[in-house]
Design a protein around this motif. Structure first.
Motif, PDB file in Angstrom:
ATOM      1  N   ALA A 146      -8.210  -0.217  12.776  1.00  0.00           N
ATOM      2  CA  ALA A 146      -8.397   1.233  12.669  1.00  0.00           C
ATOM      3  C   ALA A 146      -8.532   1.693  11.219  1.00  0.00           C
ATOM      4  O   ALA A 146      -9.272   2.638  10.938  1.00  0.00           O
ATOM      5  CB  ALA A 146      -7.234   1.961  13.348  1.00  0.00           C
ATOM      6  N   LEU A 147      -7.819   1.046  10.332  1.00  0.00           N
ATOM      7  CA  LEU A 147      -7.806   1.460   8.916  1.00  0.00           C
ATOM      8  C   LEU A 147      -8.523   0.464   8.014  1.00  0.00           C
ATOM      9  O   LEU A 147      -8.249   0.391   6.813  1.00  0.00           O
ATOM     10  CB  LEU A 147      -6.357   1.630   8.442  1.00  0.00           C
ATOM     11  N   MET A 156       0.826  -1.201   0.000  1.00  0.00           N
ATOM     12  CA  MET A 156       0.000   0.000   0.000  1.00  0.00           C
ATOM     13  C   MET A 156       0.866   1.258   0.000  1.00  0.00           C
ATOM     14  O   MET A 156       0.636   2.185  -0.784  1.00  0.00           O
ATOM     15  CB  MET A 156      -0.914  -0.025   1.230  1.00  0.00           C
ATOM     16  N   VAL A 157       1.875   1.279   0.843  1.00  0.00           N
ATOM     17  CA  VAL A 157       2.772   2.434   0.909  1.00  0.00           C
ATOM     18  C   VAL A 157       3.556   2.565  -0.393  1.00  0.00           C
ATOM     19  O   VAL A 157       3.716   3.670  -0.921  1.00  0.00           O
ATOM     20  CB  VAL A 157       3.711   2.330   2.131  1.00  0.00           C
ATOM     21  N   ASN A 199     -10.276  -0.865   0.655  1.00  0.00           N
ATOM     22  CA  ASN A 199     -10.306  -0.124  -0.615  1.00  0.00           C
ATOM     23  C   ASN A 199      -9.036  -0.385  -1.419  1.00  0.00           C
ATOM     24  O   ASN A 199      -9.097  -0.564  -2.648  1.00  0.00           O
ATOM     25  CB  ASN A 199     -10.469   1.368  -0.368  1.00  0.00           C
ATOM     26  N   PHE A 200      -7.895  -0.395  -0.742  1.00  0.00           N
ATOM     27  CA  PHE A 200      -6.639  -0.662  -1.431  1.00  0.00           C
ATOM     28  C   PHE A 200      -6.619  -2.074  -2.012  1.00  0.00           C
ATOM     29  O   PHE A 200      -6.233  -2.264  -3.169  1.00  0.00           O
ATOM     30  CB  PHE A 200      -5.443  -0.472  -0.489  1.00  0.00           C
ATOM     31  N   GLU A 201      -7.037  -3.050  -1.228  1.00  0.00           N
ATOM     32  CA  GLU A 201      -7.033  -4.438  -1.717  1.00  0.00           C
ATOM     33  C   GLU A 201      -7.993  -4.607  -2.897  1.00  0.00           C
ATOM     34  O   GLU A 201      -7.696  -5.346  -3.840  1.00  0.00           O
ATOM     35  CB  GLU A 201      -7.361  -5.405  -0.583  1.00  0.00           C
ATOM     36  N   ALA A 202      -9.125  -3.906  -2.878  1.00  0.00           N
ATOM     37  CA  ALA A 202     -10.056  -3.952  -4.014  1.00  0.00           C
ATOM     38  C   ALA A 202      -9.404  -3.306  -5.237  1.00  0.00           C
ATOM     39  O   ALA A 202      -9.519  -3.828  -6.360  1.00  0.00           O
ATOM     40  CB  ALA A 202     -11.356  -3.228  -3.659  1.00  0.00           C
ATOM     41  N   TRP A 203      -8.710  -2.201  -5.036  1.00  0.00           N
ATOM     42  CA  TRP A 203      -8.000  -1.538  -6.137  1.00  0.00           C
ATOM     43  C   TRP A 203      -6.939  -2.481  -6.713  1.00  0.00           C
ATOM     44  O   TRP A 203      -6.806  -2.596  -7.939  1.00  0.00           O
ATOM     45  CB  TRP A 203      -7.351  -0.254  -5.641  1.00  0.00           C
ATOM     46  N   GLU A 204      -6.212  -3.160  -5.830  1.00  0.00           N
ATOM     47  CA  GLU A 204      -5.175  -4.105  -6.277  1.00  0.00           C
ATOM     48  C   GLU A 204      -5.777  -5.234  -7.123  1.00  0.00           C
ATOM     49  O   GLU A 204      -5.233  -5.586  -8.162  1.00  0.00           O
ATOM     50  CB  GLU A 204      -4.486  -4.740  -5.061  1.00  0.00           C
ATOM     51  N   VAL A 228      -5.653   6.880  -0.818  1.00  0.00           N
ATOM     52  CA  VAL A 228      -5.484   6.771   0.626  1.00  0.00           C
ATOM     53  C   VAL A 228      -5.168   8.134   1.236  1.00  0.00           C
ATOM     54  O   VAL A 228      -4.363   8.888   0.701  1.00  0.00           O
ATOM     55  CB  VAL A 228      -4.393   5.732   0.964  1.00  0.00           C
ATOM     56  N   PRO A 229      -5.832   8.479   2.343  1.00  0.00           N
ATOM     57  CA  PRO A 229      -5.571   9.778   2.983  1.00  0.00           C
ATOM     58  C   PRO A 229      -4.160   9.837   3.587  1.00  0.00           C
ATOM     59  O   PRO A 229      -3.627   8.828   4.047  1.00  0.00           O
ATOM     60  CB  PRO A 229      -6.627   9.855   4.101  1.00  0.00           C
ATOM     61  N   TRP A 230      -3.590  11.033   3.609  1.00  0.00           N
ATOM     62  CA  TRP A 230      -2.246  11.245   4.154  1.00  0.00           C
ATOM     63  C   TRP A 230      -2.134  10.762   5.603  1.00  0.00           C
ATOM     64  O   TRP A 230      -1.146  10.116   5.954  1.00  0.00           O
ATOM     65  CB  TRP A 230      -1.870  12.716   4.007  1.00  0.00           C
ATOM     66  N   PRO A 231      -3.112  11.027   6.484  1.00  0.00           N
ATOM     67  CA  PRO A 231      -3.001  10.536   7.869  1.00  0.00           C
ATOM     68  C   PRO A 231      -2.906   9.002   7.940  1.00  0.00           C
ATOM     69  O   PRO A 231      -2.247   8.463   8.829  1.00  0.00           O
ATOM     70  CB  PRO A 231      -4.275  11.039   8.552  1.00  0.00           C
TER      71      PRO A 231
END
Length: 148
Positions: A125-126, A69-70, A132-137, A81-84
């Motif tokens: 927490a996230l 993700m990073v 969302n990231f895994e769906a995008w992947e 993905v939001p900056w925080p």
């Protein structure tokens, strides 16, 4: 739950506060961040090889997802993905690679307890951002293999 108590202790520890301060510096520099990801994946592999296989594998899988993700964020491929969220992930990754933390890593088996607790806390927490990231992947993988 004991794991939540440990995660709270980690979040309030001087060690995690130090990792949080370092996170923004790492997140601003691509090379430093990529080196951090390399360290995380190397340590995660060692954990999976040496520690309790089930726990080690869960930790490795979750850290690998966070690293992807990073990396996608740094490369500009995934900026949703939001900056925080990035800062929280980087702080947890810094904490993970640090040998000096709430429960020192040199203690066999229990030395990873705090690392696992904080990674699992982060996933809770996230949850939505990670989903969302895994769906995008998955969508990217599907697009790569689709026939046009």
């Amino acid at each position: 739950m004991a794991q939540d108590d440990l995660a709270s202790r980690v979040l309030n520890s001087i060690f995690f506060k130090s990792a949080t301060k370092k996170a923004s510096k790492y997140a601003m520099g691509s090379l430093a961040l990529l080196e951090l990801l390399r360290e995380v994946l190397s340590k995660a592999k060692d954990v999976a090889d040496k520690e309790n296989k089930g726990v080690g594998q869960v930790l490795t899988d979750k850290l690998t997802t966070l690293s992807r993700m990073v990396k996608a964020y740094v490369s500009g491929q995934y900026r949703i993905v939001p900056w925080p969220t990035i800062l929280k992930i980087v702080a947890v990754l810094i904490y993970f690679v640090s040998p000096i933390d709430v429960i020192p890593d040199i203690l066999p088996i229990i030395g990873l307890t705090d690392d696992l607790a904080i990674v699992l806390w982060l996933f809770r927490a996230l949850h939505e951002d990670i989903e969302n990231f895994e769906a995008w992947e998955r969508n990217q993988l599907f697009q790569d293999f689709s026939i046009e």
